[in-house]
Design a protein around this motif. Structure first.
Motif, short mmCIF file in Angstrom:
data_model
loop_
_atom_site.label_atom_id
_atom_site.label_comp_id
_atom_site.label_asym_id
_atom_site.label_seq_id
_atom_site.Cartn_x
_atom_site.Cartn_y
_atom_site.Cartn_z
N LYS A 229 18.98 -2.06 -26.80
CA LYS A 229 18.12 -1.11 -27.51
C LYS A 229 17.02 -1.82 -28.29
CE LYS A 229 21.75 0.40 -29.73
NZ LYS A 229 22.69 -0.52 -29.05
N SER A 230 17.44 -2.86 -29.03
CA SER A 230 16.44 -3.58 -29.83
C SER A 230 15.47 -4.32 -28.91
CB SER A 230 17.13 -4.57 -30.77
OG SER A 230 18.03 -3.88 -31.60
N SER A 231 15.98 -4.82 -27.78
CA SER A 231 15.10 -5.50 -26.82
C SER A 231 14.07 -4.50 -26.28
CB SER A 231 15.89 -6.06 -25.65
OG SER A 231 16.91 -6.91 -26.12
N ALA A 242 12.59 -6.45 -33.84
CA ALA A 242 14.03 -6.27 -34.12
C ALA A 242 14.79 -7.50 -33.69
CB ALA A 242 14.54 -5.06 -33.35
N ILE A 243 15.87 -7.79 -34.43
CA ILE A 243 16.70 -8.94 -34.06
C ILE A 243 17.49 -8.59 -32.81
CG2 ILE A 243 18.63 -10.42 -34.76
CD1 ILE A 243 17.76 -9.92 -37.66
N VAL A 244 17.47 -9.51 -31.85
CA VAL A 244 18.20 -9.33 -30.60
C VAL A 244 19.22 -10.45 -30.52
CG1 VAL A 244 17.93 -9.60 -28.10
CG2 VAL A 244 16.28 -8.23 -29.39
N THR A 250 24.63 -6.04 -33.49
CA THR A 250 23.57 -6.77 -34.20
C THR A 250 22.79 -5.83 -35.12
OG1 THR A 250 23.35 -8.20 -32.29
CG2 THR A 250 21.56 -8.25 -33.88
N THR A 251 22.37 -4.69 -34.61
CA THR A 251 21.57 -3.77 -35.43
C THR A 251 22.53 -2.89 -36.24
OG1 THR A 251 19.93 -3.73 -33.68
CG2 THR A 251 19.75 -2.01 -35.36
N ARG A 252 22.35 -2.92 -37.55
CA ARG A 252 23.25 -2.14 -38.42
C ARG A 252 22.53 -0.95 -39.03
NH1 ARG A 252 28.87 -3.69 -39.49
NH2 ARG A 252 29.11 -5.08 -37.74
N VAL A 269 12.43 4.68 -33.22
CA VAL A 269 13.50 4.26 -34.12
C VAL A 269 14.60 3.54 -33.33
CG1 VAL A 269 15.11 5.02 -35.91
CG2 VAL A 269 13.05 6.35 -35.45
N ASP A 270 14.92 2.32 -33.75
CA ASP A 270 16.04 1.58 -33.16
C ASP A 270 17.27 1.88 -34.02
OD1 ASP A 270 17.58 -0.22 -31.74
OD2 ASP A 270 16.84 -1.99 -32.83
N THR A 271 18.43 2.04 -33.38
CA THR A 271 19.62 2.43 -34.15
C THR A 271 20.77 1.46 -33.88
OG1 THR A 271 20.42 3.81 -32.36
CG2 THR A 271 19.03 4.89 -34.00
#
Ligand SMILES: Nc1nc2c(ncn2[C@@H]2O[C@H](COP(=O)(O)OP(=O)(O)OP(=O)(O)O)[C@@H](O)[C@H]2O)c(=O)[nH]1
Ligand SMILES: [Mg+2]
Length: 452
Positions: A229-231, A242-244, A250-252, A269-271
């Motif tokens: 998702k972040s990628s 976003a951190i991948v 990873t994503t909080r 929005v990344d979740t």
């Protein structure tokens, strides 16, 4: 005819260094100032290159003066525009000098307020000025331009006309209280009211899309932990925001970025990943993701195409529908078989992508564009999209009209019927600003920037 007595001045461009900056002056003093800086007969709407000398005779900058006489100016007053070099020190020096010469600093939105007060534009056009300044996408700008050119006023006119006809019909009987409204007039009034109600319902339906245009379509990226998702967010916005990491979870928290996709602006929005067996912190993340999905317009459901179909939380499944959701099979660069296992048993569009290589991202964007286009309530050339203030006025008008309809069927005295209809007319009048409400004007123009 110009109404204000004092002359306002402001820097109309953002602070910071730039090639050029503009200082605007509006009000009666603009003419004497133009005479002073240029000559006795400043040529209207003509750019003149000249030195700007301050009150003590010191040259501050070489500038271009343009004088607009009141009948041909944006504010309806004499206006002097000074284009200087875009150095905040220069603009401040010129502004301070103007403040020493009978000008005062403009309040936020005061130039536009004067355009409105001098009948140059109506309130919905004043709001359109704001929309133009803040438009982030082709569609938002086109809609704001239509509104500036009187688009909303054109939609409102037939409603106001019908309502005025209804009022005229009722008022003809006010002087004869002993007579009842004849049945045929009652029917005519009902028809007028129904037409206004119908028109206002159609306009109200445009508010949601108007909000989307002004704010951007809320597009949420959801899916299992590690699905990419972040990628995908990073790929769509074109930078590593976003951190991948290969570690699941990873994503909080949420991360939001605005992007332009074709003619639309999205709030992407990344979740946090939807773990089917969450630990307590992940559970909080999932609750937040559900809230986020609830308030979203578009859902990108990301699935790792190299893995068996994921188990999806039943609460999430309920929000997934073909109207809002695209299933995004990611990591297809690693895919050995031609197609991934179908993950969601619903008739939902899907796309195969690789956030790593960028494959399939164009198809994903094409889907988003067509989805966003389909949210537009009407595609006609002259479509307008109202804002919350217009919606409030329309709802008030509707409630007055519904009261009027009830009174028509219960033989209430004609004065009361007329009073409802007048209430509706005054509510509709608020949209164009044909009202006498300083508070509403203060609130509206305070949201503008200084110099506008
Ligand atoms: N080969 C390949 N690897 C990918 C692709 N997209 C993501 N990855 C890898 O998958 C892992 C997880 O990626 P993320 O983007 O952090 O996944 P996420 O869904 O945000 O994960 P969480 O935040 O933990 O839920 C990373 O090692 C990425 O490099 C892709 O398209 N191809
Ligand atoms: Mg992530």
């Amino acid at each position: 005819m110009a109404q204000s007595l004092d002359t306002i001045a402001a820097i109309a461009t953002p602070t910071g260094s730039s090639a050029l900056a503009i200082i605007r002056v509006s009000g009666p003093e603009a003419l004497p100032l133009a005479k002073l800086f240029l000559d006795e007969n400043p040529k209207p709407r003509f750019a003149t290159y000249h030195d700007y000398k301050d009150k003590t005779g010191v040259t501050v900058d070489d500038v271009v003066f343009t004088f607009y006489p009141e009948k041909n100016s944006a504010t309806g007053e004499h206006v002097l525009e000074i284009s200087c070099h875009g150095n905040p020190y220069i603009t401040q020096r010129i502004l301070s000098d103007l403040l020493e010469r009978e000008c005062r600093l403009a309040e936020p939105g005061e130039f536009t307020r004067r355009s409105f007060l001098n009948g140059k534009i109506d309130l919905s056009q004043a709001e359109a000025v704001m929309d133009i300044i803040s438009a982030r996408s082709e569609r938002a700008l086109a809609a704001a331009n239509r509104q500036l050119r009187g688009g909303l006023a054109r939609h409102m006119k037939p409603l106001v006309d019908e309502l005025v006809m209804a009022i005229a019909t009722v008022e003809a009987y006010i002087d004869f209280p002993e007579e009842d409204l004849p049945q045929e007039d009652k029917q005519r009034i009902k028809n007028y009211i129904s037409a206004v109600l119908e028109g206002s319902v159609q306009l109200l339906a445009t508010q949601r899309y108007g909000d989307l245009l002004r704010d951007g379509m809320r597009t949420v990226i959801v899916g299992e932990p590690n699905a990419g998702k972040s990628s995908l967010l990073n790929r769509l916005i074109g930078k590593d925001r976003a951190i991948v990491s290969p570690q699941a979870g990873t994503t909080r928290d949420f991360l939001e970025e605005r992007i332009i996709v074709g003619p639309h602006c999205l709030r992407l929005v990344d979740t946090a990943g939807l773990n089917i067996n969450p630990d307590p912190i992940e559970k909080l993340g999932i609750d937040k993701t559900i809230e986020c999905i609830e308030s979203s317009d578009i859902i990108l459901f990301v699935i790792d195409a190299t893995k068996p179909a994921p188990k999806i939380d039943s609460r999430i499944i309920n929000y997934i529908s073909k109207d809002t959701t695209l299933v995004v099979y990611n990591k297809t660069d690693l895919l050995e078989t031609a197609l991934p296992a179908p993950a969601i048993n619903k008739d939902i569009s899907s796309v195969l992508v690789s956030a790593h290589t960028g494959k399939g991202i164009d198809s994903l964007k094409a889907w988003i564009i067509s989805k966003a286009d389909s949210m537009q309530p009407a595609s006609q050339e002259d479509a307008v999209f109202i804002n919350a203030r217009h919606a409030h006025a329309l709802s008030q008008a509707q409630s007055c009209l519904r009261d009027a309809l009830t009174k028509l069927t219960t033989n209430t005295p004609t004065e009361l019927l007329a009073s409802d209809l007048r209430g509706a007319l005054s509510a509709l009048g608020e949209i164009s600003g044909h009202i006498d409400n300083e508070q509403i004007l203060d609130r509206l123009f305070a949201s503008f920037c200084i110099g506008k």
